[in-house]
Design a protein around this motif. Sequence first.
Motif, mmCIF file in Angstrom:
data_model
loop_
_atom_site.group_PDB
_atom_site.id
_atom_site.type_symbol
_atom_site.label_atom_id
_atom_site.label_comp_id
_atom_site.label_asym_id
_atom_site.label_seq_id
_atom_site.Cartn_x
_atom_site.Cartn_y
_atom_site.Cartn_z
ATOM 1 N N GLN A 135 10.203 -13.266 -14.300
ATOM 2 C CA GLN A 135 10.242 -14.594 -14.907
ATOM 3 C C GLN A 135 9.444 -15.586 -14.072
ATOM 4 O OE1 GLN A 135 14.212 -16.000 -15.584
ATOM 5 N NE2 GLN A 135 14.755 -14.336 -16.968
ATOM 6 N N ARG A 136 8.741 -16.474 -14.734
ATOM 7 C CA ARG A 136 8.053 -17.541 -14.010
ATOM 8 C C ARG A 136 9.068 -18.619 -13.653
ATOM 9 N NH1 ARG A 136 2.829 -17.453 -13.463
ATOM 10 N NH2 ARG A 136 2.750 -19.678 -13.035
ATOM 11 N N PRO A 137 9.022 -19.140 -12.431
ATOM 12 C CA PRO A 137 10.032 -20.119 -12.028
ATOM 13 C C PRO A 137 9.662 -21.540 -12.433
ATOM 14 C CG PRO A 137 8.594 -19.682 -10.184
ATOM 15 C CD PRO A 137 8.110 -18.801 -11.320
ATOM 16 N N ASP A 138 10.671 -22.346 -12.692
ATOM 17 C CA ASP A 138 10.412 -23.780 -12.790
ATOM 18 C C ASP A 138 10.667 -24.376 -11.409
ATOM 19 O OD1 ASP A 138 13.283 -24.493 -12.516
ATOM 20 O OD2 ASP A 138 13.431 -23.585 -14.506
ATOM 21 N N GLU A 139 10.321 -25.625 -11.246
ATOM 22 C CA GLU A 139 10.413 -26.253 -9.920
ATOM 23 C C GLU A 139 11.839 -26.266 -9.385
ATOM 24 O OE1 GLU A 139 9.389 -30.558 -7.787
ATOM 25 O OE2 GLU A 139 8.538 -30.063 -9.756
ATOM 26 N N ALA A 140 12.818 -26.548 -10.261
ATOM 27 C CA ALA A 140 14.211 -26.650 -9.799
ATOM 28 C C ALA A 140 14.747 -25.299 -9.340
ATOM 29 C CB ALA A 140 15.084 -27.219 -10.916
ATOM 30 N N THR A 141 14.419 -24.229 -10.063
ATOM 31 C CA THR A 141 14.923 -22.900 -9.698
ATOM 32 C C THR A 141 14.276 -22.410 -8.412
ATOM 33 O OG1 THR A 141 15.050 -22.463 -12.073
ATOM 34 C CG2 THR A 141 15.471 -20.624 -10.600
ATOM 35 N N LEU A 142 12.966 -22.641 -8.291
ATOM 36 C CA LEU A 142 12.280 -22.240 -7.070
ATOM 37 C C LEU A 142 12.811 -23.016 -5.870
ATOM 38 C CD1 LEU A 142 10.057 -20.400 -6.002
ATOM 39 C CD2 LEU A 142 8.418 -22.243 -6.414
ATOM 40 N N ARG A 143 13.241 -24.247 -6.108
ATOM 41 C CA ARG A 143 13.817 -25.064 -5.037
ATOM 42 C C ARG A 143 15.093 -24.432 -4.508
ATOM 43 N NH1 ARG A 143 14.601 -26.664 -1.197
ATOM 44 N NH2 ARG A 143 15.199 -28.691 -0.353
ATOM 45 N N VAL A 144 15.878 -23.797 -5.395
ATOM 46 C CA VAL A 144 17.109 -23.124 -4.958
ATOM 47 C C VAL A 144 16.777 -21.954 -4.044
ATOM 48 C CG1 VAL A 144 19.212 -21.939 -5.695
ATOM 49 C CG2 VAL A 144 18.287 -23.810 -7.085
ATOM 50 N N LEU A 145 15.779 -21.148 -4.427
ATOM 51 C CA LEU A 145 15.386 -20.018 -3.586
ATOM 52 C C LEU A 145 14.861 -20.504 -2.239
ATOM 53 C CD1 LEU A 145 14.879 -17.036 -3.084
ATOM 54 C CD2 LEU A 145 12.674 -17.271 -4.248
ATOM 55 N N ALA A 146 14.063 -21.556 -2.233
ATOM 56 C CA ALA A 146 13.532 -22.086 -0.977
ATOM 57 C C ALA A 146 14.658 -22.554 -0.059
ATOM 58 C CB ALA A 146 12.579 -23.244 -1.270
ATOM 59 N N ALA A 147 15.663 -23.227 -0.637
ATOM 60 C CA ALA A 147 16.800 -23.689 0.163
ATOM 61 C C ALA A 147 17.609 -22.511 0.688
ATOM 62 C CB ALA A 147 17.684 -24.610 -0.670
ATOM 63 N N ALA A 148 17.782 -21.474 -0.144
ATOM 64 C CA ALA A 148 18.540 -20.295 0.290
ATOM 65 C C ALA A 148 17.869 -19.639 1.495
ATOM 66 C CB ALA A 148 18.661 -19.306 -0.862
ATOM 67 N N ARG A 168 19.987 -25.668 16.134
ATOM 68 C CA ARG A 168 19.558 -26.477 17.273
ATOM 69 C C ARG A 168 20.096 -27.904 17.165
ATOM 70 N NH1 ARG A 168 16.833 -23.179 20.278
ATOM 71 N NH2 ARG A 168 15.278 -21.728 19.458
ATOM 72 N N GLY A 169 21.355 -28.031 16.742
ATOM 73 C CA GLY A 169 22.041 -29.312 16.675
ATOM 74 C C GLY A 169 21.838 -30.086 15.399
ATOM 75 N N VAL A 170 20.985 -29.595 14.491
ATOM 76 C CA VAL A 170 20.704 -30.290 13.232
ATOM 77 C C VAL A 170 21.427 -29.570 12.100
ATOM 78 C CG1 VAL A 170 18.917 -31.052 11.621
ATOM 79 C CG2 VAL A 170 18.460 -31.029 14.087
ATOM 80 N N ASP A 171 22.075 -30.313 11.225
ATOM 81 C CA ASP A 171 22.807 -29.728 10.105
ATOM 82 C C ASP A 171 21.846 -28.889 9.253
ATOM 83 O OD1 ASP A 171 24.153 -29.330 7.583
ATOM 84 O OD2 ASP A 171 25.544 -30.912 8.170
ATOM 85 N N SER A 172 22.176 -27.617 9.070
ATOM 86 C CA SER A 172 21.282 -26.713 8.342
ATOM 87 C C SER A 172 21.112 -27.120 6.885
ATOM 88 C CB SER A 172 21.807 -25.277 8.419
ATOM 89 O OG SER A 172 23.092 -25.170 7.820
ATOM 90 N N THR A 173 22.140 -27.737 6.297
ATOM 91 C CA THR A 173 22.014 -28.163 4.901
ATOM 92 C C THR A 173 21.020 -29.312 4.758
ATOM 93 O OG1 THR A 173 23.910 -29.669 5.062
ATOM 94 C CG2 THR A 173 24.361 -27.411 4.402
ATOM 95 N N GLU A 174 20.949 -30.181 5.762
ATOM 96 C CA GLU A 174 19.968 -31.263 5.729
ATOM 97 C C GLU A 174 18.551 -30.708 5.896
ATOM 98 O OE1 GLU A 174 20.964 -34.272 8.538
ATOM 99 O OE2 GLU A 174 22.992 -34.567 7.743
#
Length: 418
Positions: free
Chosen positions: A216-229, A96-102
């Motif tokens: 495996q239990r996730p750490d914050e950084a790894t879970l952040r990757v899944l959330a972004a994906a 909707r006009g917004v950069d998906s990576t942002e």
Amino acid sequence: MADSINSTGDIGDERRLTTREAADRLGVKPETIYAYVSRGQLTSRRAPGGRGSTFDAGEVDALARRGARREPSAGSGDLALRTGITLIDADRCYFRGVDSTELADRYGYEEVAEWLWTGVLRPGVHFTAPEEALTAARRAVDALPAHSSPMDRLRVAVVAAAAADPLRFDLSEDAVLGTARSLIPVLVDALPRLESGTDRAGSPIARRLWSRLTDQRPDEATLRVLAAALVLLIDHDLAASTLAARVAASARAHPYTVVSAGFGALDGPLHGAANSLTHRMLQEVLERGSAAAVVADHLRAGRRVPGLGHRVYRGEDPRARTLFRLLEDVPQAAPALRAAREVAATTTRHTALHANVDLALGVLTVTANMTPEAGETVFAVARTAGWIAHALEEYGERPMRLRPNGHYTGPTPPQPLP
């Protein structure tokens, strides 16, 4: 004189062209003209009692001056639909006009899904599975053979959830939104849990999905990757699965069936299942300690190297670039990340192919000790929100409009009865 009988048999303006005449001016096949109509680039008209559509000559000439696309190359496709959901332009992807990576950097999956559906951003929103639908989905999933894949389970879960919803045929916007908000958590929560423990009430979809993909239990950084994906994979214009979903919506199928149609098209090595090929390749690189050897084996066997190249991007897939950046903050991802970059660098010596999102997702699934099918599961759950967005858009269009005519190439009739 102003009026004459044109070649369609209609009485009208001499500046009206038949389909054949319009195609000749544009240098395309006659059937291609209707792709321009579906895009809104040409307007067709059929006079009462007339035969065939006609087109304004000035409109056709203006399209030709703008550099109308000539005949598409093999496999490029010629169907285009108006959509306000996703734009892919200059190696960037916009929702909707917004950069998906942002969006992926700032918001969670449920927030972006809700905004994509309604245009309203609701910070902190989370989706909850209705008990009756979840119970039906879990029973159906539990009845499958132990060797069933996650996609087998998702397909069964969506059918079971539909059967538990007597109001599924209500296609009003509010009803469809209610279905969307409940179906996605049903799909996730119906999958067998691999991680010990339980999810907290109101846990985000990313956290609940993680526990279904690995023990495996996730750490914050790894879970952040899944959330972004999950955010980055919500939509990608008219990919094969999205087109299938829109065709179903055009026939006024209910949202559960729309998602089922998407799952059907997703289940192939050239679409959703490409993730599992990338996962296995990265595992082999790590085991053998050489990307060059693995790439050479693929090329020698005449196979494409998984995770590289994308038909809509000339350079690196922006979704991959974002996930690679986030993976750099995950120390345990370093070996798989290095393997992925070696694969890309080795292949680039021979052909101009760049990393796509499957390669980055493969780094995540290998790092977290997920199964090879985990990437496809992430893809399917994420894209469900996109299919619903396209269904909402398609429900506002003329029913059954996505019914192209076949270009018959068989024997000239009439043929004798065999």
